[in-house]
Design an enzyme around this catalytic site. Sequence first.
Site, PDB file in Angstrom:
ATOM      1  N   ASN A   9       0.866  -1.180   0.000  1.00  0.00           N
ATOM      2  CA  ASN A   9       0.000   0.000   0.000  1.00  0.00           C
ATOM      3  C   ASN A   9       0.900   1.226   0.000  1.00  0.00           C
ATOM      4  OD1 ASN A   9      -1.768   2.066   0.479  1.00  0.00           O
ATOM      5  ND2 ASN A   9      -2.346   1.405   2.548  1.00  0.00           N
ATOM      6  N   LYS A  11       0.176   4.297  -0.307  1.00  0.00           N
ATOM      7  CA  LYS A  11      -0.416   5.508   0.284  1.00  0.00           C
ATOM      8  C   LYS A  11      -0.140   6.716  -0.632  1.00  0.00           C
ATOM      9  CE  LYS A  11      -0.106   3.275   4.747  1.00  0.00           C
ATOM     10  NZ  LYS A  11       0.084   3.366   6.188  1.00  0.00           N
ATOM     11  N   GLU A  97      -6.628   4.880   7.922  1.00  0.00           N
ATOM     12  CA  GLU A  97      -6.386   6.295   7.609  1.00  0.00           C
ATOM     13  C   GLU A  97      -7.618   6.920   6.965  1.00  0.00           C
ATOM     14  OE1 GLU A  97      -2.738   5.583   5.516  1.00  0.00           O
ATOM     15  OE2 GLU A  97      -1.798   5.036   7.418  1.00  0.00           O
ATOM     16  N   GLU A 170      -5.153  -4.649  10.712  1.00  0.00           N
ATOM     17  CA  GLU A 170      -4.131  -3.620  10.888  1.00  0.00           C
ATOM     18  C   GLU A 170      -4.383  -2.879  12.202  1.00  0.00           C
ATOM     19  OE1 GLU A 170      -2.246  -2.519   6.817  1.00  0.00           O
ATOM     20  OE2 GLU A 170      -3.837  -1.114   7.268  1.00  0.00           O
TER      21      GLU A 170
HETATM   22  P1  13P Z   1       3.237   0.583   7.654  1.00  0.00           P
HETATM   23  O1  13P Z   1       3.739  -0.733   7.071  1.00  0.00           O
HETATM   24  O2  13P Z   1       3.962   1.773   7.127  1.00  0.00           O
HETATM   25  O3  13P Z   1       3.152   0.520   9.143  1.00  0.00           O
HETATM   26  O4  13P Z   1       1.739   0.750   7.104  1.00  0.00           O
HETATM   27  C1  13P Z   1       0.844  -0.298   7.262  1.00  0.00           C
HETATM   28  C2  13P Z   1      -0.376   0.010   6.504  1.00  0.00           C
HETATM   29  O5  13P Z   1      -1.135   0.879   6.852  1.00  0.00           O
HETATM   30  C3  13P Z   1      -0.641  -0.768   5.274  1.00  0.00           C
HETATM   31  O6  13P Z   1      -1.913  -0.529   4.785  1.00  0.00           O
END
Ligand code: 13P
Length: 256
Positions: A9, A11, A97, A170
């Site tokens: 992901n 983001k 998020e 998560e």
């Molecule tokens: P991180 O691996 O940066 O902690 O993020 C996890 C996440 O939100 C994947 O969707």
Amino acid sequence: MRTPFVVGNWKLHKTIAESLALVTELKNQLGALREVAVGVAPPFTALNAVAKRLEDSSIVVSAQDCYWEEKGAFTGEVAPGMLRDAGCTWAIIGHSERRQFFGETDETVGKKVKAALAAGLGAIACVGETLAQRDGGTTFQVVEQHLRGVFADVGAPDAALLERIVIAYEPVWAIGTGRTATPAQAQEVHAFIRGWLTENVSAAASAAIRIQYGGSVKPDNAVALMREPDIDGALVGGASLQAADFVAICRAAKPA
Ligand code: 13P
């Protein structure tokens, strides 16, 4: 029987050129990997270019969100059918998020999952508690409430549909913090989710639906997490932005 599924992901990161550079490396380095399904979730702007670059690869392309209507006066939204058209086969839905910053609710998650599946996309539906909720002892209640949202409009999924439903556990306190859940902490919630699926969806769903872990997954903790019986891959944030780290995590998901 469940093929592990590792998805990066990305983001809010990467231009089209940067996206293409990363997936080209992934394609070269992961071409020989068997028994693990791999996906990337670039920003909307890079989806089509990435999908084209991956046409001759087994790496699949996911969006990071989608809307529940197929067309209409919904400025700024992207429909599941449009994602298919751009070359996507999956969509992440209900990431924490989006819940935290963009008003996503259990109700909108349910509508999005239904719409994504109806359009032929796979849905990676995210669930997980905050630190305050964990400390308050409500982890299972929160996860259960999220699961009810995810499955609210799914009905009774047949075997083919189960392949296209993935749950990502998560824990919010482990996202981007470098503080990962221990394998035992993750396994405990994954087992809870599987039990919930048995009771509330079906035994077949519980057996077939893949449950990814997400939250500070790195090359050095991936093997131990992936060894747990109910962890079927990972949803990787930060470590998916570098080819070497993401490749190492994908390799760590290969069944022993
Ligand atoms: P991180 O691996 O940066 O902690 O993020 C996890 C996440 O939100 C994947 O969707």
